[in-house]
Write an enzyme that holds these catalytic residues in place. Structure first.
Site, PDB file in Angstrom:
ATOM      1  N   GLU A 164      -8.339  15.607 -74.347  1.00  0.00           N
ATOM      2  CA  GLU A 164      -8.422  15.264 -75.771  1.00  0.00           C
ATOM      3  C   GLU A 164      -7.153  15.648 -76.531  1.00  0.00           C
ATOM      4  OE1 GLU A 164     -12.214  16.873 -77.084  1.00  0.00           O
ATOM      5  OE2 GLU A 164     -13.267  15.287 -75.999  1.00  0.00           O
ATOM      6  N   ASN A 165      -7.138  15.299 -77.824  1.00  0.00           N
ATOM      7  CA  ASN A 165      -5.955  15.510 -78.652  1.00  0.00           C
ATOM      8  C   ASN A 165      -6.386  15.775 -80.090  1.00  0.00           C
ATOM      9  OD1 ASN A 165      -3.503  14.479 -80.348  1.00  0.00           O
ATOM     10  ND2 ASN A 165      -2.747  14.647 -78.250  1.00  0.00           N
TER      11      ASN A 165
ATOM     12  N   GLU B  40     -11.884   8.816 -66.630  1.00  0.00           N
ATOM     13  CA  GLU B  40     -11.702   7.699 -65.689  1.00  0.00           C
ATOM     14  C   GLU B  40     -10.272   7.178 -65.725  1.00  0.00           C
ATOM     15  OE1 GLU B  40     -14.042   8.163 -67.927  1.00  0.00           O
ATOM     16  OE2 GLU B  40     -15.967   7.286 -67.346  1.00  0.00           O
TER      17      GLU B  40
ATOM     18  N   CYS C  49     -12.529   2.055 -70.411  1.00  0.00           N
ATOM     19  CA  CYS C  49     -12.379   2.487 -69.011  1.00  0.00           C
ATOM     20  C   CYS C  49     -12.848   1.406 -68.039  1.00  0.00           C
ATOM     21  CB  CYS C  49     -13.134   3.791 -68.768  1.00  0.00           C
ATOM     22  SG  CYS C  49     -12.331   5.192 -69.554  1.00  0.00           S
TER      23      CYS C  49
ATOM     24  N   TYR D 263      -7.466  12.590 -82.794  1.00  0.00           N
ATOM     25  CA  TYR D 263      -8.587  12.224 -81.909  1.00  0.00           C
ATOM     26  C   TYR D 263      -8.415  10.962 -81.051  1.00  0.00           C
ATOM     27  CZ  TYR D 263     -11.403  15.831 -84.330  1.00  0.00           C
ATOM     28  OH  TYR D 263     -11.895  16.997 -84.839  1.00  0.00           O
TER      29      TYR D 263
ATOM     30  N   CYS E  51     -16.912   4.235 -70.626  1.00  0.00           N
ATOM     31  CA  CYS E  51     -16.783   3.491 -71.884  1.00  0.00           C
ATOM     32  C   CYS E  51     -16.162   2.116 -71.611  1.00  0.00           C
ATOM     33  CB  CYS E  51     -15.933   4.277 -72.887  1.00  0.00           C
ATOM     34  SG  CYS E  51     -14.161   4.167 -72.583  1.00  0.00           S
TER      35      CYS E  51
ATOM     36  N   CYS F 275      -9.923   9.308 -71.658  1.00  0.00           N
ATOM     37  CA  CYS F 275     -11.121   9.532 -70.846  1.00  0.00           C
ATOM     38  C   CYS F 275     -10.759   9.940 -69.420  1.00  0.00           C
ATOM     39  CB  CYS F 275     -11.948   8.257 -70.758  1.00  0.00           C
ATOM     40  SG  CYS F 275     -12.683   7.747 -72.311  1.00  0.00           S
TER      41      CYS F 275
ATOM     42  N   ASN G  85     -11.327  14.380 -68.688  1.00  0.00           N
ATOM     43  CA  ASN G  85     -10.896  13.919 -70.009  1.00  0.00           C
ATOM     44  C   ASN G  85      -9.911  14.910 -70.629  1.00  0.00           C
ATOM     45  OD1 ASN G  85     -13.258  15.541 -70.091  1.00  0.00           O
ATOM     46  ND2 ASN G  85     -13.765  14.874 -72.149  1.00  0.00           N
TER      47      ASN G  85
HETATM   48  N1  THU Z   1     -15.286  10.350 -72.218  1.00  0.00           N
HETATM   49  C1  THU Z   1     -14.831  10.158 -70.950  1.00  0.00           C
HETATM   50  O1  THU Z   1     -13.986  10.901 -70.467  1.00  0.00           O
HETATM   51  N2  THU Z   1     -15.336   9.118 -70.250  1.00  0.00           N
HETATM   52  C2  THU Z   1     -16.261   8.260 -70.716  1.00  0.00           C
HETATM   53  O2  THU Z   1     -16.578   7.296 -70.039  1.00  0.00           O
HETATM   54  C3  THU Z   1     -16.894   8.483 -72.001  1.00  0.00           C
HETATM   55  C4  THU Z   1     -16.255   9.509 -72.863  1.00  0.00           C
HETATM   56  C5  THU Z   1     -14.733  11.467 -72.983  1.00  0.00           C
HETATM   57  C6  THU Z   1     -13.843  11.079 -74.124  1.00  0.00           C
HETATM   58  C7  THU Z   1     -13.948  12.305 -75.002  1.00  0.00           C
HETATM   59  O3  THU Z   1     -13.033  13.267 -74.545  1.00  0.00           O
HETATM   60  C8  THU Z   1     -15.353  12.809 -74.757  1.00  0.00           C
HETATM   61  O4  THU Z   1     -15.778  12.219 -73.538  1.00  0.00           O
HETATM   62  C9  THU Z   1     -16.333  12.478 -75.860  1.00  0.00           C
HETATM   63  O5  THU Z   1     -16.314  11.128 -76.162  1.00  0.00           O
END
Ligand code: THU
Length: 165
Positions: A65-66, A76, A112, A69, A109, A74, A63
Site C-alpha cells: 500500500e501507499n 496478485e 488484477c 491510497y 479485483c 494488489c 499487497n
Molecule cells: N487487495 C489485493 O491485494 N488483492 C485483491 O484482489 C483485492 C485487494 C489489496 C489491496 C489493498 O491493499 C487491500 O487489499 C484492501 O483493498
C-alpha cells in the site's frame, strides 16, 4: 479410490485443473506464508499471493500500500510482475493462488483479473484461500468472461492497411 470412498483426493477441484496435490500444497503454503509480507498499514487487509511456473518454481508476493491510497498495488499484480521480471513468459504461469484473512475467500479485483489476462491462459486455475485455508477454485475465464486480451489488438500488417486507407 480415496479413503473417503468418494473417488477423489482432498484437492479434487484443483486436480481437475491438472495440478498435482503436492503443487496445490506448495501453492497454498506459499500464498498463506506470503500474507506475512503484506505492507498494508492503511487497510490492515493482508493479501498473500503465489504463482506456480512451468519450471516448477513458485514466486511469492503480497499487497503493497501507499499513503497516496490509489498508488497501492494488489498482491496478485506484485507477484505476477515479479514473475515476469524474473523471466516468466506468456503461458509460463500454471496457477495463481491468493490468501486473505476473510471467509468466504476474497477473489482478485477486476484490475488484477485483467493483469492476469495479459500473461495467463483463460483455462488457468485461480486458487482462493479463506482465513482457515479453505479453498475455492475458478478458472481465469470464469473470473473474467468475454475478456479483452492482447490477441484482440490489430497486427502490424492490419494497422498498415488501415493507415493507407
Ligand atoms: N487487495 C489485493 O491485494 N488483492 C485483491 O484482489 C483485492 C485487494 C489489496 C489491496 C489493498 O491493499 C487491500 O487489499 C484492501 O483493498
Amino acid at each position: 479410490m480415496s479413503a473417503s470412498g468418494k473417488g477423489h483426493a482432498r484437492h479434487d477441484t484443483a486436480l481437475i485443473h491438472s495440478l498435482t496435490s503436492s503443487e496445490v500444497q506448495s501453492l497454498s503454503e506459499a500464498c498463506i506464508e506470503a500474507k506475512r509480507k503484506a505492507y498494508c498499514p492503511y487497510s490492515h487487509f493482508r493479501v498473500g499471493c503465489s504463482v506456480l511456473l512451468n519450471n516448477g518454481s513458485i514466486v511469492q508476493g503480497a499487497n503493497v500500500e501507499n499513503a497516496a491510497y490509489p498508488v497501492g498495488t494488489c498482491a496478485e499484480r506484485v507477484t505476477i510482475a515479479t514473475a515476469v521480471v524474473s523471466g516468466a513468459k506468456k503461458g509460463d504461469i500454471r496457477a495463481v493462488a491468493v490468501a486473505t484473512d476473510i471467509s468466504p475467500p476474497a477473489s482478485p479485483c477486476g484490475m488484477c483479473r485483467q493483469f492476469m489476462r495479459e500473461f495467463c491462459e483463460l483455462s488457468m486455475p485461480v486458487l482462493m484461500y479463506d482465513k482457515d485455508g479453505k479453498l475455492v477454485v475458478l478458472t481465469l475465464e470464469q473470473l473474467l468472461p468475454m475478456s479483452f486480451g492482447p490477441e484482440k489488438l490489430l497486427t502490424t500488417e492490419e494497422l498498415q492497411i488501415g493507415l493507407s486507407q
